[in-house]
Design an enzyme around this catalytic site. Structure first.
Site, short mmCIF file in Angstrom:
data_model
loop_
_atom_site.label_atom_id
_atom_site.label_comp_id
_atom_site.label_asym_id
_atom_site.label_seq_id
_atom_site.Cartn_x
_atom_site.Cartn_y
_atom_site.Cartn_z
N GLN A 105 0.79 -1.22 0.00
CA GLN A 105 0.00 0.00 0.00
C GLN A 105 0.83 1.28 0.00
OE1 GLN A 105 -2.59 -1.83 3.28
NE2 GLN A 105 -4.02 -0.47 2.27
N HIS B 107 -2.55 -4.72 -12.52
CA HIS B 107 -2.10 -4.47 -13.89
C HIS B 107 -3.06 -5.08 -14.91
CE1 HIS B 107 2.28 -3.99 -12.25
NE2 HIS B 107 1.58 -2.88 -12.17
N ASP C 282 2.04 0.90 -8.26
CA ASP C 282 3.41 0.83 -8.79
C ASP C 282 4.32 1.85 -8.10
OD1 ASP C 282 2.38 -1.02 -10.48
OD2 ASP C 282 2.78 0.08 -12.34
N ARG D 249 4.27 -0.47 13.00
CA ARG D 249 3.89 -1.75 12.39
C ARG D 249 3.93 -1.59 10.87
NH1 ARG D 249 -1.75 -4.04 10.92
NH2 ARG D 249 -1.17 -6.16 10.38
N HIS E 283 0.96 -9.36 4.36
CA HIS E 283 -0.17 -8.45 4.33
C HIS E 283 -0.76 -8.48 2.91
CE1 HIS E 283 -2.00 -4.77 6.44
NE2 HIS E 283 -2.65 -4.86 5.28
N ASN F 77 -1.87 -10.93 8.29
CA ASN F 77 -2.81 -9.85 8.52
C ASN F 77 -4.17 -10.20 7.92
OD1 ASN F 77 -3.49 -6.90 9.08
ND2 ASN F 77 -3.97 -7.04 6.91
N GLU F 78 -5.18 -10.27 8.76
CA GLU F 78 -6.58 -10.41 8.34
C GLU F 78 -6.86 -11.59 7.41
OE1 GLU F 78 -8.25 -6.78 6.89
OE2 GLU F 78 -8.04 -5.77 8.82
N ASN G 187 -7.62 -6.21 14.39
CA ASN G 187 -7.94 -5.06 13.55
C ASN G 187 -9.44 -4.85 13.63
OD1 ASN G 187 -5.31 -5.08 12.69
ND2 ASN G 187 -5.75 -5.50 10.54
N TYR H 249 -12.66 -1.76 13.03
CA TYR H 249 -12.93 -0.41 12.55
C TYR H 249 -14.34 0.09 12.83
CZ TYR H 249 -8.60 -0.35 9.81
OH TYR H 249 -7.28 -0.34 9.41
N GLU I 295 -4.79 -2.52 14.24
CA GLU I 295 -5.33 -1.49 13.35
C GLU I 295 -6.65 -0.97 13.87
OE1 GLU I 295 -5.81 -2.30 9.14
OE2 GLU I 295 -3.98 -3.48 9.12
#
Ligand code: NOJ
Length: 498
Positions: free
Chosen positions: A40, A60, A73, A98, A143, A187-188, A325, A327, A394
């Protein structure tokens, strides 16, 4: 008012303890951090010998599937702005950072036969500079970004990929383990197994109810193997965990309690029950429902794979602390049970999820600001899994571009108050809080349209300029003092800075 002046004003008010009623402070050893992930933020997707990941390939090949038709990219180009990002971390005063390591940057072929000198050099520099700045690295090993070479072998549906993950983990422990004290295997897994194998995320498989469960199964196997590798074969200096995700699942009515608990078990328990429960293995409700539906759908065996007794045993207790995590929150009602010919995770879980439109919205369709849900999920983990130590890996909110992110300040402040109550009043054992994210980043299929950063990234500028938002000033004050400003101070600021 100039943003810089606002931030200074912000600090003056927040840091001024005496003006308002007593402040809420976190326990002495409680830590504050921020989080990012390699794909990311790094960019440099094909720098030197870096291998292709499933997210490189997917974005892509299918730009039309990404909301704004972008890819990562370059993204925030953290690969070339590493020191600048460390400066931001120092500015914030957080105790840990992290970040994730891109498997394909360290092992370009996906296998441990080739270790990239440049890949290792980049993460060595990052880790060394963090330590020099007094910031502890907390490393996510995976991740979402599987090397494409391993996807070509079936990705997480292939049991051998668990062994390749262990090989990769061994390289990481050997290379960085002398300085890294905190490791997160995955992660997740709920999100990437569901969305990657039965949704719209990379690698784009559409086999919910089959591959989704194979993915989960192999992730759990890989996690257990890696935990034992770390503790039994390495000179382990720290802790290792997995990060699981769930928004709080609140029963819509009293009659929906079963449905809400079923949702929690399918989403969180899928991975937590084998690791944290006394009995181990998948949650009974998943086992029963998927076995039964598979039978009704005329399959000779359950679509949910079966662990051997040795695997059940080896999975139990494989976290030193549990990563969470979270939210937002959902209201859960019973679904309309039917035996669908096309199996799917959703049909197996059989619930209906919605959000209350009065809950404050963010810039993400799924994310509303519900702090009481945060307190409830922490309490539920405490009650369900016998009070494990928790690190919130998170928590955060998205906004539109702009520096006056008053809604983010409200979100963080509300969630930290809920967290404080969970720790101090409910005695939930939470050791750290990690805001997502340090800087704006590529939000997967939403591209750059959703901003989660404490720092704004100007993607149009040549040097991907980072600028602090108001929330950076707010969070920095909390991270440095370990205390929350009084509610009056926050209200005052909100009213004056709007
Ligand atoms: C969870 C994921 O780990 C992260 O990659 C993502 O950007 C945030 N949630 C926000 O959606």
């Amino acid at each position: 008012m100039e943003v810089a002046i606002r931030i200074i004003l912000f600090c003056v008010v927040l840091c001024h303890g005496g003006t308002f009623a007593e402040k809420l402070c976190f326990p002495k050893n409680f830590l504050f951090g921020v989080s990012t992930s390699a794909f990311q933020i790094e960019g440099a997707w094909n720098y030197s010998d870096k291998g292709e990941s499933i997210w490189d390939r997917y974005t892509h090949q299918h730009p039309e599937r990404v909301f704004d038709h972008t890819n990562a990219d370059v993204a925030a180009d953290s690969f070339h702005h590493l020191r600048e990002d460390i400066k931001l971390l120092k500015e914030l005063g957080v105790q840990y950072y992290r970040f994730s390591i891109a498997w394909s940057r360290v092992l370009p072929t996906g296998f441990s036969n080739v270790v990239s000198t440049d890949g290792v050099k980049y993460y060595n520099t990052l880790i060394d500079e963090l330590i020099a700045a007094g910031i502890k690295p907390l490393v996510t090993m995976y991740h979402y970004d599987l090397p494409q070479s391993l996807q070509d072998l079936g990705g997480w549906t292939n049991p051998a990929v668990a062994d390749y993950f262990k090989d990769y983990a061994r390289v990481l422990f050997n290379t960085f383990g002398d300085r890294v004290e905190g490791w997160i295997t995955f992660n997740e897994p709920y999100t990437f197994c569901l969305s990657g194998y039965g949704g719209n995320d990379a690698p784009g498989m559409q086999s919910s109810g089959f591959e989704t469960y194979l993915c989960g199964h192999n992730i759990l196997r890989a996690h257990a193997m890696t935990y034992h590798l770390y503790h039994n074969e390495m000179d382990a200096r720290g802790f290792i965990t997995i990060t699981l995700d769930m928004s709080w699942m609140e029963a819509a009515t009293k009659d929906d309690e079963d449905a809400a608990e079923r949702a929690r078990q399918f989403i969180f328990g899928w991975f937590a029950h084998p690791i944290l429960s006394k009995e181990g293995d998948y949650p009974p409700v998943m086992r029963q429902r998927i076995d039964e539906l598979s039978r009704k759908q005329n399959f000779p065996r359950s679509r949910l794979p079966v662990f051997t007794p040795e695997e059940v045993k080896s999975l139990k207790g494989t976290v030193d602390i549990i990563g969470l995590n979270t939210y937002s929150a959902y209201l859960v009602s019973e679904g309309h049970s039917k035996v669908d010919k096309t199996p799917s995770f959703q049909n197996d879980m059989n619930v209906y999820l919605r959000q209350d439109p009065t809950w404050p919205r963010s810039n993400s369709s799924w994310l509303r600001d519900v702090p009481w849900g945060f307190r409830k999920i922490l309490n539920w983990i405490k009650e369900t899994y016998n009070n494990p130590p928790i690190v919130v890996t998170e928590n955060g909110v998205s906004t539109v571009p702009g520096l006056k992110d008053v809604s983010r300040v409200s979100y963080i402040d509300g969630h930290l108050r809920a967290l404080h109550a969970a720790i101090v009043e409910d005695k939930v054992d939470v050791r750290g809080y990690t805001y997502w994210s340090l800087i704006d980043n590529f939000e997967w299929m939403r591209g750059f349209s959703e901003r989660f950063g404490l720092y704004e990234v100007d993607y149009a500028s040549a040097n991907k300029r980072r600028t602090p938002r108001l929330s950076a000033a707010y969070y920095s004050n909390v991270a440095r003092t370990s205390c929350l400003p009084t509610p009056q101070a926050v209200t005052w600021l909100r009213n004056h800075l709007q």
